[in-house]
Design a protein around this motif. Sequence first.
Motif, PDB file in Angstrom:
ATOM      1  N   HIS A 213       0.978  -1.052  -0.089  1.00  0.00           N
ATOM      2  CA  HIS A 213       0.032   0.041  -0.077  1.00  0.00           C
ATOM      3  C   HIS A 213       0.595   1.686  -0.053  1.00  0.00           C
ATOM      4  CE1 HIS A 213      -3.152   2.468   0.853  1.00  0.00           C
ATOM      5  NE2 HIS A 213      -3.823   2.214   1.051  1.00  0.00           N
ATOM      6  N   ALA A 214       0.606   1.950  -0.835  1.00  0.00           N
ATOM      7  CA  ALA A 214       1.429   3.232  -1.121  1.00  0.00           C
ATOM      8  C   ALA A 214       1.696   4.391  -0.011  1.00  0.00           C
ATOM      9  CB  ALA A 214       1.125   3.996  -2.533  1.00  0.00           C
ATOM     10  N   ASP A 215       0.385   4.540   0.946  1.00  0.00           N
ATOM     11  CA  ASP A 215       0.067   4.675   2.131  1.00  0.00           C
ATOM     12  C   ASP A 215       0.859   4.662   3.029  1.00  0.00           C
ATOM     13  OD1 ASP A 215      -1.136   7.273   0.747  1.00  0.00           O
ATOM     14  OD2 ASP A 215      -2.997   6.061   1.048  1.00  0.00           O
ATOM     15  N   VAL A 216       1.016   2.990   3.241  1.00  0.00           N
ATOM     16  CA  VAL A 216       2.014   3.443   4.467  1.00  0.00           C
ATOM     17  C   VAL A 216       3.980   3.349   4.069  1.00  0.00           C
ATOM     18  CG1 VAL A 216       2.573   0.541   5.539  1.00  0.00           C
ATOM     19  CG2 VAL A 216       0.370   0.210   4.475  1.00  0.00           C
ATOM     20  N   GLY A 217       3.648   4.180   5.389  1.00  0.00           N
ATOM     21  CA  GLY A 217       5.051   4.599   4.780  1.00  0.00           C
ATOM     22  C   GLY A 217       6.641   3.645   5.874  1.00  0.00           C
ATOM     23  N   ALA A 218       5.789   2.866   6.787  1.00  0.00           N
ATOM     24  CA  ALA A 218       6.986   1.922   7.286  1.00  0.00           C
ATOM     25  C   ALA A 218       6.829   0.553   7.363  1.00  0.00           C
ATOM     26  CB  ALA A 218       7.517   1.961   8.640  1.00  0.00           C
ATOM     27  N   VAL A 219       7.139  -0.675   7.309  1.00  0.00           N
ATOM     28  CA  VAL A 219       6.420  -1.941   8.025  1.00  0.00           C
ATOM     29  C   VAL A 219       7.498  -1.921   8.660  1.00  0.00           C
ATOM     30  CG1 VAL A 219       6.638  -3.964   6.744  1.00  0.00           C
ATOM     31  CG2 VAL A 219       5.524  -2.730   5.429  1.00  0.00           C
ATOM     32  N   SER A 220       6.940  -2.600   9.556  1.00  0.00           N
ATOM     33  CA  SER A 220       7.982  -3.614  10.703  1.00  0.00           C
ATOM     34  C   SER A 220       7.650  -5.157  10.934  1.00  0.00           C
ATOM     35  CB  SER A 220       7.774  -3.037  12.265  1.00  0.00           C
ATOM     36  OG  SER A 220       8.583  -3.629  13.040  1.00  0.00           O
ATOM     37  N   PHE A 221       9.234  -5.989  10.475  1.00  0.00           N
ATOM     38  CA  PHE A 221       8.155  -7.413  10.263  1.00  0.00           C
ATOM     39  C   PHE A 221       9.374  -8.131  11.441  1.00  0.00           C
ATOM     40  CE2 PHE A 221       9.197 -11.217   7.876  1.00  0.00           C
ATOM     41  CZ  PHE A 221       8.025 -11.706   7.696  1.00  0.00           C
ATOM     42  N   THR A 222       8.312  -8.909  11.969  1.00  0.00           N
ATOM     43  CA  THR A 222       8.956 -10.350  12.369  1.00  0.00           C
ATOM     44  C   THR A 222       8.368 -11.888  11.785  1.00  0.00           C
ATOM     45  OG1 THR A 222       9.609  -9.074  14.797  1.00  0.00           O
ATOM     46  CG2 THR A 222       9.378 -11.299  14.729  1.00  0.00           C
ATOM     47  N   GLY A 223       9.715 -12.655  11.238  1.00  0.00           N
ATOM     48  CA  GLY A 223       8.747 -13.963  10.999  1.00  0.00           C
ATOM     49  C   GLY A 223      10.192 -14.625  10.048  1.00  0.00           C
ATOM     50  N   SER A 224       9.767 -15.504   9.262  1.00  0.00           N
ATOM     51  CA  SER A 224      10.562 -15.649   8.424  1.00  0.00           C
ATOM     52  C   SER A 224      11.538 -15.652   7.261  1.00  0.00           C
ATOM     53  CB  SER A 224      10.147 -17.120   7.508  1.00  0.00           C
ATOM     54  OG  SER A 224       9.754 -16.669   6.773  1.00  0.00           O
ATOM     55  N   LEU A 225      12.963 -15.972   7.396  1.00  0.00           N
ATOM     56  CA  LEU A 225      14.140 -14.824   6.470  1.00  0.00           C
ATOM     57  C   LEU A 225      13.241 -14.590   4.984  1.00  0.00           C
ATOM     58  CD1 LEU A 225      16.185 -13.959   5.457  1.00  0.00           C
ATOM     59  CD2 LEU A 225      17.466 -16.089   4.728  1.00  0.00           C
ATOM     60  N   ASP A 226      12.006 -15.926   4.039  1.00  0.00           N
ATOM     61  CA  ASP A 226      12.150 -15.818   2.968  1.00  0.00           C
ATOM     62  C   ASP A 226      10.925 -14.887   2.609  1.00  0.00           C
ATOM     63  OD1 ASP A 226      13.661 -17.640   2.302  1.00  0.00           O
ATOM     64  OD2 ASP A 226      11.993 -20.145   2.681  1.00  0.00           O
ATOM     65  N   THR A 227       9.890 -14.665   3.994  1.00  0.00           N
ATOM     66  CA  THR A 227       8.994 -14.101   3.574  1.00  0.00           C
ATOM     67  C   THR A 227       9.449 -12.249   3.928  1.00  0.00           C
ATOM     68  OG1 THR A 227       7.304 -15.625   4.750  1.00  0.00           O
ATOM     69  CG2 THR A 227       6.789 -12.837   4.505  1.00  0.00           C
ATOM     70  N   GLY A 228      10.537 -12.008   4.726  1.00  0.00           N
ATOM     71  CA  GLY A 228      11.038 -10.805   4.614  1.00  0.00           C
ATOM     72  C   GLY A 228      11.996 -10.801   3.902  1.00  0.00           C
ATOM     73  N   ARG A 229      12.349 -11.430   2.768  1.00  0.00           N
ATOM     74  CA  ARG A 229      13.151 -10.979   1.256  1.00  0.00           C
ATOM     75  C   ARG A 229      11.947 -10.340   0.826  1.00  0.00           C
ATOM     76  NH1 ARG A 229      16.926 -16.067   1.608  1.00  0.00           N
ATOM     77  NH2 ARG A 229      19.053 -14.562   1.455  1.00  0.00           N
ATOM     78  N   LEU A 230      10.487 -11.302   0.693  1.00  0.00           N
ATOM     79  CA  LEU A 230       9.598 -10.765   0.141  1.00  0.00           C
ATOM     80  C   LEU A 230       9.368  -9.286   0.121  1.00  0.00           C
ATOM     81  CD1 LEU A 230       7.418 -13.502   0.358  1.00  0.00           C
ATOM     82  CD2 LEU A 230       8.947 -12.649  -1.472  1.00  0.00           C
ATOM     83  N   ILE A 231       9.269  -9.073   1.369  1.00  0.00           N
ATOM     84  CA  ILE A 231       8.977  -7.823   1.790  1.00  0.00           C
ATOM     85  C   ILE A 231      10.034  -6.422   1.449  1.00  0.00           C
ATOM     86  CG2 ILE A 231       8.314  -5.899   4.005  1.00  0.00           C
ATOM     87  CD1 ILE A 231       6.639  -9.203   5.349  1.00  0.00           C
ATOM     88  N   ALA A 232      11.165  -7.156   2.329  1.00  0.00           N
ATOM     89  CA  ALA A 232      12.019  -6.166   2.414  1.00  0.00           C
ATOM     90  C   ALA A 232      12.361  -5.735   0.910  1.00  0.00           C
ATOM     91  CB  ALA A 232      13.461  -6.567   2.682  1.00  0.00           C
ATOM     92  N   ALA A 233      11.826  -6.646  -0.362  1.00  0.00           N
ATOM     93  CA  ALA A 233      12.042  -6.133  -1.413  1.00  0.00           C
ATOM     94  C   ALA A 233      10.936  -4.966  -2.289  1.00  0.00           C
ATOM     95  CB  ALA A 233      12.159  -7.653  -2.711  1.00  0.00           C
ATOM     96  N   GLU A 234       9.879  -5.723  -2.177  1.00  0.00           N
ATOM     97  CA  GLU A 234       8.375  -4.259  -2.422  1.00  0.00           C
ATOM     98  C   GLU A 234       8.927  -3.504  -1.668  1.00  0.00           C
ATOM     99  OE1 GLU A 234       6.187  -4.306  -4.290  1.00  0.00           O
ATOM    100  OE2 GLU A 234       5.241  -2.850  -3.788  1.00  0.00           O
ATOM    101  N   CYS A 235       9.185  -3.337  -0.464  1.00  0.00           N
ATOM    102  CA  CYS A 235       9.552  -1.982   0.021  1.00  0.00           C
ATOM    103  C   CYS A 235      10.772  -1.229  -0.015  1.00  0.00           C
ATOM    104  CB  CYS A 235      10.016  -2.131   1.612  1.00  0.00           C
ATOM    105  SG  CYS A 235       8.339  -2.866   3.029  1.00  0.00           S
ATOM    106  N   GLY A 236      11.848  -2.326  -0.888  1.00  0.00           N
ATOM    107  CA  GLY A 236      13.070  -0.597  -1.330  1.00  0.00           C
ATOM    108  C   GLY A 236      12.402  -0.957  -2.129  1.00  0.00           C
ATOM    109  N   ARG A 237      11.332  -1.413  -3.233  1.00  0.00           N
ATOM    110  CA  ARG A 237      11.287  -0.743  -5.029  1.00  0.00           C
ATOM    111  C   ARG A 237      10.473   0.499  -4.354  1.00  0.00           C
ATOM    112  NH1 ARG A 237       6.968  -1.299  -8.210  1.00  0.00           N
ATOM    113  NH2 ARG A 237       5.364  -2.253  -6.244  1.00  0.00           N
TER     114      ARG A 237
END
Length: 489
Positions: A213-237
């Motif tokens: 979501h474009a209006d979410v300015g930051a994501v704080s995530f706790t979970g697995s490395l694989d999911t973290g990678r997906l989330i980091a990629a989208e946030c980085g984009r």
Amino acid sequence: MNLIGGQWLPARSGRTMEDRNPADGDDVLGDVARSDGDDVDAAVAAAKAAYERWRATPMPARGDLLRRVGAFLERDKDELSRLMTREMGKTLKEARGDVQEGIDFAHFMAGQARAPMGETVPSELPRKLSMTLRHPIGIVGLITPWNFPIAIPTWKLWPALLAGNCVVLKPAEDTPLCAQRLLELLIEAGLPAGVVNVVQGIGEEAGAALVAHADVGAVSFTGSLDTGRLIAAECGRQMKRYSMELGSKNVSIVMPDADVELAVEGIAWGAFATSGQRCTATSRVVSLHPEFADALVDKVVTYRLGPGSDESVDLAPLINRAQRDRVMDYIRVGREDDRARLLTGGHVVDSGELAKGNYVAPTVFADASPSMRIAQEEIFGPVTAIIPAGDLDEAIAAANSTQFGLSASIYTNDVNAAMRAVTELEFGIVYVNAPTIGAEVQLPFGGMKRTGNGFREAGPHALDEFSEWKAVSIDFSARLQKAQFAEGE
Ligand code: ADP
């Protein structure tokens, strides 16, 4: 139910998902909203509508909300702990500890509301005052796992709120009701509508929509490395801020001079509490002590398995069947590798009443080498691998030979060995003569290497995840002054 703009609502699509007791698959706690992008849109819109007012609320008033919710958590600790045990399986004692962490951190963060929130800094120029201020991010998305269903959401919620953000929380699909109960208490404590919203649902649906979501300015995530990678990629984009608390492969070193009884007690607790389903679980031991392995096995074989609601139980069930199967796969991998020896456990326990739950016997491998899969990958189950080492250099090298770096400990009475471990272990949390689990909320929690991306939860630095620094200068000279230029230039 979802919480959107202060109202408890089903998913807009009407879809639901089942919430089951890990100790008794026949016990369904309820049907819970299975949200998608539409619900996330509504939740983010509600958070945006509430933001300006919440940001403008003085920090001590925001802190008062945390103080009050801490008191309500304390009042309802027993009820919440029982719900937690029924929903995710851990023993009641551990569930109480989980809630207590949320209470402690509420009080800690409430205190921070009156602590200094920046610095005054000298200026090069006369009649100029410089200082730093924290500024909220705006709308933050929190995505949490099931293993600490109260503590972890509170680790993110309290600082996010104190810093002045509005929140959309996506709790783990295995523990929706713990999150709902927590929010009910927050509302009772005076949470304004829209300041925290909850979307229940599956990670790939509700979670992914929240991250994107474009209006979410930051994501704080706790979970697995694989999911973290997906989330980091989208946030980085999208160039948005993200903070990650991912997997680990924690380790205790047992030196030849260690108090072996203490080491066995601590490592058994570190490896098998919450059936190994902690990000800080002791899933490796580097042992230089000749008696340690046998002594650990002697202890572990006395463990009683059963539902967490039975106060005499040591090991409660794993979260679900899929996790049990995953753990058994790792055990198979360990058994098939000739380099390791299975000392105890290694099997599912499903006799009698236990057939309804997801139990794996506490499992210890010996003679493991640091490069084996069971010594490298996070298992998240009651399995630990003992790795032999000849001396402290080898032990530290073995301990560090992982892509992760959350928690490590050393058992020794030799101050030189202890201090070398403290300084040379590449882990965010290091203990001496204590297990790898048992973090306290006033200390920073987080890991090096692929365990995270540099942020820390808990402790006074918890606000860093949820705020930006603003450098402010006030020139009261009533003339143009230029930094880096000589007078008159
Ligand atoms: P585990 O279940 O092993 O703790 P996961 O990383 O799968 O670890 O889950 C942690 C949290 O992340 C849960 O709330 C889950 O719903 C969520 N999640 C899973 N996949 C995604 C995804 N693709 N995008 C956003 N959140 C996700």
